[in-house]
Design a protein around this motif. Sequence first.
Motif, PDB file in Angstrom:
ATOM      1  N   ALA A 157     -17.214  35.111  28.102  1.00 55.34           N
ATOM      2  CA  ALA A 157     -17.140  36.546  27.821  1.00 55.34           C
ATOM      3  C   ALA A 157     -18.546  37.127  27.891  1.00 55.34           C
ATOM      4  O   ALA A 157     -19.533  36.390  27.769  1.00 55.34           O
ATOM      5  CB  ALA A 157     -16.546  36.768  26.426  1.00 55.34           C
ATOM      6  N   ASP A 174     -10.371  34.127  24.955  1.00 54.56           N
ATOM      7  CA  ASP A 174     -11.812  34.237  25.190  1.00 54.56           C
ATOM      8  C   ASP A 174     -12.561  32.967  24.797  1.00 54.56           C
ATOM      9  O   ASP A 174     -13.684  32.745  25.246  1.00 54.56           O
ATOM     10  CB  ASP A 174     -12.395  35.423  24.419  1.00 54.56           C
ATOM     11  CG  ASP A 174     -11.908  36.759  24.936  1.00 54.56           C
ATOM     12  OD1 ASP A 174     -11.510  36.844  26.121  1.00 54.56           O
ATOM     13  OD2 ASP A 174     -11.916  37.733  24.154  1.00 54.56           O
ATOM     14  N   PRO A 219     -18.507  36.281  21.995  1.00 59.13           N
ATOM     15  CA  PRO A 219     -17.821  37.493  21.575  1.00 59.13           C
ATOM     16  C   PRO A 219     -16.358  37.416  22.019  1.00 59.13           C
ATOM     17  O   PRO A 219     -16.076  37.145  23.184  1.00 59.13           O
ATOM     18  CB  PRO A 219     -18.570  38.607  22.319  1.00 59.13           C
ATOM     19  CG  PRO A 219     -19.910  38.005  22.633  1.00 59.13           C
ATOM     20  CD  PRO A 219     -19.624  36.558  22.898  1.00 59.13           C
ATOM     21  N   ILE A 220     -15.451  37.607  21.078  1.00 64.36           N
ATOM     22  CA  ILE A 220     -14.034  37.457  21.414  1.00 64.36           C
ATOM     23  C   ILE A 220     -13.222  38.672  20.961  1.00 64.36           C
ATOM     24  O   ILE A 220     -13.517  39.310  19.962  1.00 64.36           O
ATOM     25  CB  ILE A 220     -13.427  36.164  20.816  1.00 64.36           C
ATOM     26  CG1 ILE A 220     -13.556  36.123  19.293  1.00 64.36           C
ATOM     27  CG2 ILE A 220     -14.089  34.935  21.422  1.00 64.36           C
ATOM     28  CD1 ILE A 220     -12.843  34.950  18.627  1.00 64.36           C
ATOM     29  N   ASN A 221     -12.184  38.936  21.744  1.00 70.41           N
ATOM     30  CA  ASN A 221     -11.194  39.948  21.402  1.00 70.41           C
ATOM     31  C   ASN A 221      -9.799  39.337  21.340  1.00 70.41           C
ATOM     32  O   ASN A 221      -8.873  39.944  20.824  1.00 70.41           O
ATOM     33  CB  ASN A 221     -11.231  41.097  22.406  1.00 70.41           C
ATOM     34  CG  ASN A 221     -12.485  41.919  22.249  1.00 70.41           C
ATOM     35  OD1 ASN A 221     -12.756  42.451  21.175  1.00 70.41           O
ATOM     36  ND2 ASN A 221     -13.284  41.998  23.293  1.00 70.41           N
ATOM     37  N   LEU A 234     -22.480  44.209  20.963  1.00 66.56           N
ATOM     38  CA  LEU A 234     -21.242  44.199  21.745  1.00 66.56           C
ATOM     39  C   LEU A 234     -20.058  44.708  20.948  1.00 66.56           C
ATOM     40  O   LEU A 234     -19.991  44.545  19.725  1.00 66.56           O
ATOM     41  CB  LEU A 234     -20.958  42.777  22.226  1.00 66.56           C
ATOM     42  CG  LEU A 234     -22.040  42.222  23.152  1.00 66.56           C
ATOM     43  CD1 LEU A 234     -22.000  40.722  23.184  1.00 66.56           C
ATOM     44  CD2 LEU A 234     -21.867  42.801  24.542  1.00 66.56           C
ATOM     45  N   ASN A 235     -19.113  45.286  21.653  1.00 65.39           N
ATOM     46  CA  ASN A 235     -17.876  45.737  21.038  1.00 65.39           C
ATOM     47  C   ASN A 235     -16.866  44.595  21.148  1.00 65.39           C
ATOM     48  O   ASN A 235     -16.326  44.348  22.229  1.00 65.39           O
ATOM     49  CB  ASN A 235     -17.374  46.999  21.747  1.00 65.39           C
ATOM     50  CG  ASN A 235     -16.130  47.553  21.119  1.00 65.39           C
ATOM     51  OD1 ASN A 235     -15.815  47.251  19.968  1.00 65.39           O
ATOM     52  ND2 ASN A 235     -15.413  48.359  21.865  1.00 65.39           N
ATOM     53  N   CYS A 236     -16.658  43.876  20.049  1.00 69.55           N
ATOM     54  CA  CYS A 236     -15.709  42.762  20.038  1.00 69.55           C
ATOM     55  C   CYS A 236     -15.129  42.628  18.634  1.00 69.55           C
ATOM     56  O   CYS A 236     -15.693  43.136  17.675  1.00 69.55           O
ATOM     57  CB  CYS A 236     -16.378  41.458  20.482  1.00 69.55           C
ATOM     58  SG  CYS A 236     -17.744  40.934  19.441  1.00 69.55           S
ATOM     59  N   LYS A 237     -14.011  41.931  18.536  1.00 72.21           N
ATOM     60  CA  LYS A 237     -13.359  41.734  17.235  1.00 72.21           C
ATOM     61  C   LYS A 237     -14.089  40.707  16.378  1.00 72.21           C
ATOM     62  O   LYS A 237     -14.143  40.832  15.164  1.00 72.21           O
ATOM     63  CB  LYS A 237     -11.907  41.302  17.426  1.00 72.21           C
ATOM     64  CG  LYS A 237     -11.019  42.397  17.977  1.00 72.21           C
ATOM     65  CD  LYS A 237      -9.588  41.923  18.093  1.00 72.21           C
ATOM     66  CE  LYS A 237      -8.706  43.026  18.666  1.00 72.21           C
ATOM     67  NZ  LYS A 237      -7.335  42.569  18.880  1.00 72.21           N
ATOM     68  N   GLU A 260     -23.074  40.955  17.295  1.00 73.56           N
ATOM     69  CA  GLU A 260     -22.148  41.937  16.712  1.00 73.56           C
ATOM     70  C   GLU A 260     -22.688  43.357  16.842  1.00 73.56           C
ATOM     71  O   GLU A 260     -21.931  44.292  17.070  1.00 73.56           O
ATOM     72  CB  GLU A 260     -21.900  41.639  15.231  1.00 73.56           C
ATOM     73  CG  GLU A 260     -20.999  40.464  14.986  1.00 73.56           C
ATOM     74  CD  GLU A 260     -20.775  40.189  13.509  1.00 73.56           C
ATOM     75  OE1 GLU A 260     -21.652  40.540  12.669  1.00 73.56           O
ATOM     76  OE2 GLU A 260     -19.734  39.606  13.180  1.00 73.56           O
TER      77      GLU A 260
END
Length: 130
Positions: A33, A103, A97-99, A74-77, A71
């Motif tokens: 990712a 990922d 980074p994962i959504n 990046l825009n990730c969960k 964090e």
Amino acid sequence: MSIFTKIITGEIPSYKVAENDQFIAFLDINPNAKGHTLVVPKKEENKLFDLSKEEYSALMDFSYNVAKALEKTLNCKRIGMTVIGLEVPHVHVHLIPINEMADMQFQRKISVTKEEFEDLANSISANFGN
């Protein structure tokens, strides 16, 4: 000498995002990712649990700080973390980074341009320690 030692010594270029006297963090050039980062001890050690407890704790502390920078950038969960260590005989932590769960699967890779790597490395580095 591992490929990571060659990165640490500057023999091989990398997209570095953070560094101190014990560790270096750089973008994985074959990422799962955007922002997939490797955190590596400068001391070449093959297996995670061959590190002393102090070295292990310091690696996790440094990884925590890198994850916080990811964090902020990046825009990730979530920032997923894994240590597998079969592909390179040098301890390394994957911060991904994962959504979604996919990922974290190493069969799924993305393409990133040189410019995207450079911009991303600079952005993460700017957020490291803030």
